[in-house]
Design an enzyme around this catalytic site. Structure first.
Site, PDB file in Angstrom:
ATOM      1  N   SER A 180       0.857  -1.209  -0.074  1.00  0.00           N
ATOM      2  CA  SER A 180       0.044   0.212   0.580  1.00  0.00           C
ATOM      3  C   SER A 180       1.060   0.946   0.298  1.00  0.00           C
ATOM      4  O   SER A 180       0.211   2.466  -0.386  1.00  0.00           O
ATOM      5  CB  SER A 180      -0.882   0.183   1.210  1.00  0.00           C
ATOM      6  OG  SER A 180      -0.113   0.160   2.561  1.00  0.00           O
ATOM      7  N   HIS A 208      -5.847  -3.847  -2.882  1.00  0.00           N
ATOM      8  CA  HIS A 208      -4.852  -2.983  -3.646  1.00  0.00           C
ATOM      9  C   HIS A 208      -5.092  -3.717  -4.945  1.00  0.00           C
ATOM     10  O   HIS A 208      -4.924  -2.792  -5.677  1.00  0.00           O
ATOM     11  CB  HIS A 208      -3.970  -2.112  -3.364  1.00  0.00           C
ATOM     12  CG  HIS A 208      -4.212  -1.345  -2.529  1.00  0.00           C
ATOM     13  ND1 HIS A 208      -3.773  -0.299  -2.004  1.00  0.00           N
ATOM     14  CD2 HIS A 208      -3.595  -1.888  -0.845  1.00  0.00           C
ATOM     15  CE1 HIS A 208      -4.780   0.159  -0.925  1.00  0.00           C
ATOM     16  NE2 HIS A 208      -4.333  -0.540  -0.071  1.00  0.00           N
ATOM     17  N   LYS A 243     -11.570   0.874  -1.784  1.00  0.00           N
ATOM     18  CA  LYS A 243     -10.796   0.788  -2.576  1.00  0.00           C
ATOM     19  C   LYS A 243     -11.218   1.047  -4.854  1.00  0.00           C
ATOM     20  O   LYS A 243     -12.128   1.582  -4.615  1.00  0.00           O
ATOM     21  CB  LYS A 243      -9.871   0.348  -2.629  1.00  0.00           C
ATOM     22  CG  LYS A 243      -8.736   0.443  -1.088  1.00  0.00           C
ATOM     23  CD  LYS A 243      -7.828  -0.044  -0.775  1.00  0.00           C
ATOM     24  CE  LYS A 243      -7.428  -0.492   0.528  1.00  0.00           C
ATOM     25  NZ  LYS A 243      -8.250   0.036   1.503  1.00  0.00           N
TER      26      LYS A 243
END
Length: 397
Positions: A180, A208, A243
């Site tokens: 990250s 992610h 995200k």
């Protein structure tokens, strides 16, 4: 010394070391422009990689989901599990190529709950030193024998696997798929090979990676699938929905036995109120949009390539990151804060990341790209960044 005096002393120390954090208040979700303290800023600090946080279909789905109720009123196991949650879990299992999935209220709760459910004092957990805080805390709270290896160091991992094997008990290797703060990828195939050699379980945090990378068959499943790993090679994956999905919450995906086990033993799932139906409905819509509009991922890939190409032309020091996370290491905490503040004055919101989020001496700007950015906006950021760095002699250009 009173409690307040003690706290004030600790806060003053953090300020002295340029590590004090402050919360920025935005007028609305950035997409990618945001209004902060009355000023319009271009944001390059969001994890909304596909621009779905402000997508009209996702917002409409959340509004419709709210008609089911503002909240679920209880935990999933008491009476807080709705059809929309089940629909989301089916969709997540399908898009990740796993047999089943389970939704959690956050990625932090998913990681901590899963590790504590799977491991005990007789077991071993081996972690990359740059793992996300939720994996670090889950390892601590599980009570398992905890070993770490240098970032992406396969020789170090092999050494720790040998140590764990000599001790006995189950072994779980936990890594981020995409890191990250550095934006680099774990060497997933090689890690999986080592896990197989030692009979270790592999758990991958796909916070992610989910939604933005994968294989031809499962294009949004994450870094594991992009590396060619299937459920047997990476039996536990965690993905967040705040995200690339632009929403909130998280999930764990794997075998039906894994998900059934977590329902029985993951305390962060059992003992918390269920995900609000509006959030679940928004996540269903977001996952559906990923599948229907692959051009979002292609646009993100184009933006990453453009950023890196232009940054090289400007001689900006790039990290080795193929992801939407493009860190610019500055080292000094004070420098990172100053550069971030100067960029904000020029109309750009870019976060300065400092210890303890990153190791000492590695303070940085964390630049994140989105499918909602255009090349003109990226060029404007890079030009401003080069100008500020040159003025401050922060790096050699």
């Amino acid at each position: 010394m009173t409690l307040d005096q003690t706290l004030r002393q600790r806060l003053d120390e953090r300020r002295r070391r340029n590590l004090y954090r402050e919360v920025k208040t935005l007028d609305s979700v950035p997409g990618p422009e945001a209004r902060v303290n009355g000023r319009e800023l271009l944001t390059f600090s969001s994890n909304d990689y596909l621009g779905l946080a402000t997508h009209p279909e996702v917002i409409r789905a959340q509004q419709a989901g709210a008609e089911l109720g503002a909240g679920t009123t209880a935990s999933h196991l008491v009476n807080g599990h709705l059809q929309v949650h089940q629909q989301l879990q089916y969709s997540l299992a399908e898009v990740t190529g796993r047999e089943a999935a389970l939704v959690f209220s956050s990625g932090y709760m998913a990681n901590v709950g899963t590790l504590c459910a799977l491991l005990g004092r007789a077991d071993n957990i081996i972690s990359d030193k740059l793992n996300h805080a939720s994996l670090i805390d889950g390892a601590r709270l599980s009570g398992a024998n905890s070993l770490r290896f240098p970032h992406n160091d396969l020789i170090g991992l092999d050494r720790q696997l040998r140590r764990a094997a000599s001790r006995g008990g189950n072994i779980l290797v936990a890594v981020d798929g995409v890191y990250s703060m550095d934006g680099d990828l774990a060497p997933m195939a090689e890690i999986a090979d080592l896990c197989r050699e030692y009979g270790a379980w592999l758990m991958v945090d796909e916070a992610h990676g989910f939604g933005v990378m994968g294989s031809e068959k499962f294009p949004f499943a994450g870094s594991c699938t992009a590396a060619g790993l299937d459920q047997s090679q990476a039996p536990v994956i965690m993905g967040t929905l705040g995200k690339a999905a632009g929403n909130a919450g998280a999930f764990v995906a794997g075998s039906r036995e894994l998900i059934d086990y977590l329902v029985q033993f993951a305390r962060t799932y059992i003992y918390t109120t269920g995900m609000p139906p509006a959030v679940a409905a928004g996540c269903v819509a977001a996952v559906d949009l990923m599948r229907r509009q692959p051009e979002l991922t292609r646009r993100l890939e184009s933006n990453i390539a453009h950023f890196r190409h232009c940054a090289r032309q400007l001689n900006l020091p790039l990290a080795d990151s193929p992801s939407a996370i493009q860190p610019l290491l500055l080292g000094c905490e004070e420098t990172a804060i100053s550069i971030s503040e100067q960029l904000e004055k020029r109309g750009f919101l870019v976060s300065a990341i400092r210890p303890p989020t990153v190791p000492a001496g590695t303070a940085r700007l964390r630049i994140t790209l989105s499918a909602s950015h255009n090349h003109h906006q990226i060029d404007a950021l890079l030009n401003a960044l080069a100008e500020v760095l040159r003025e401050n002699k922060a790096v050699h250009l």
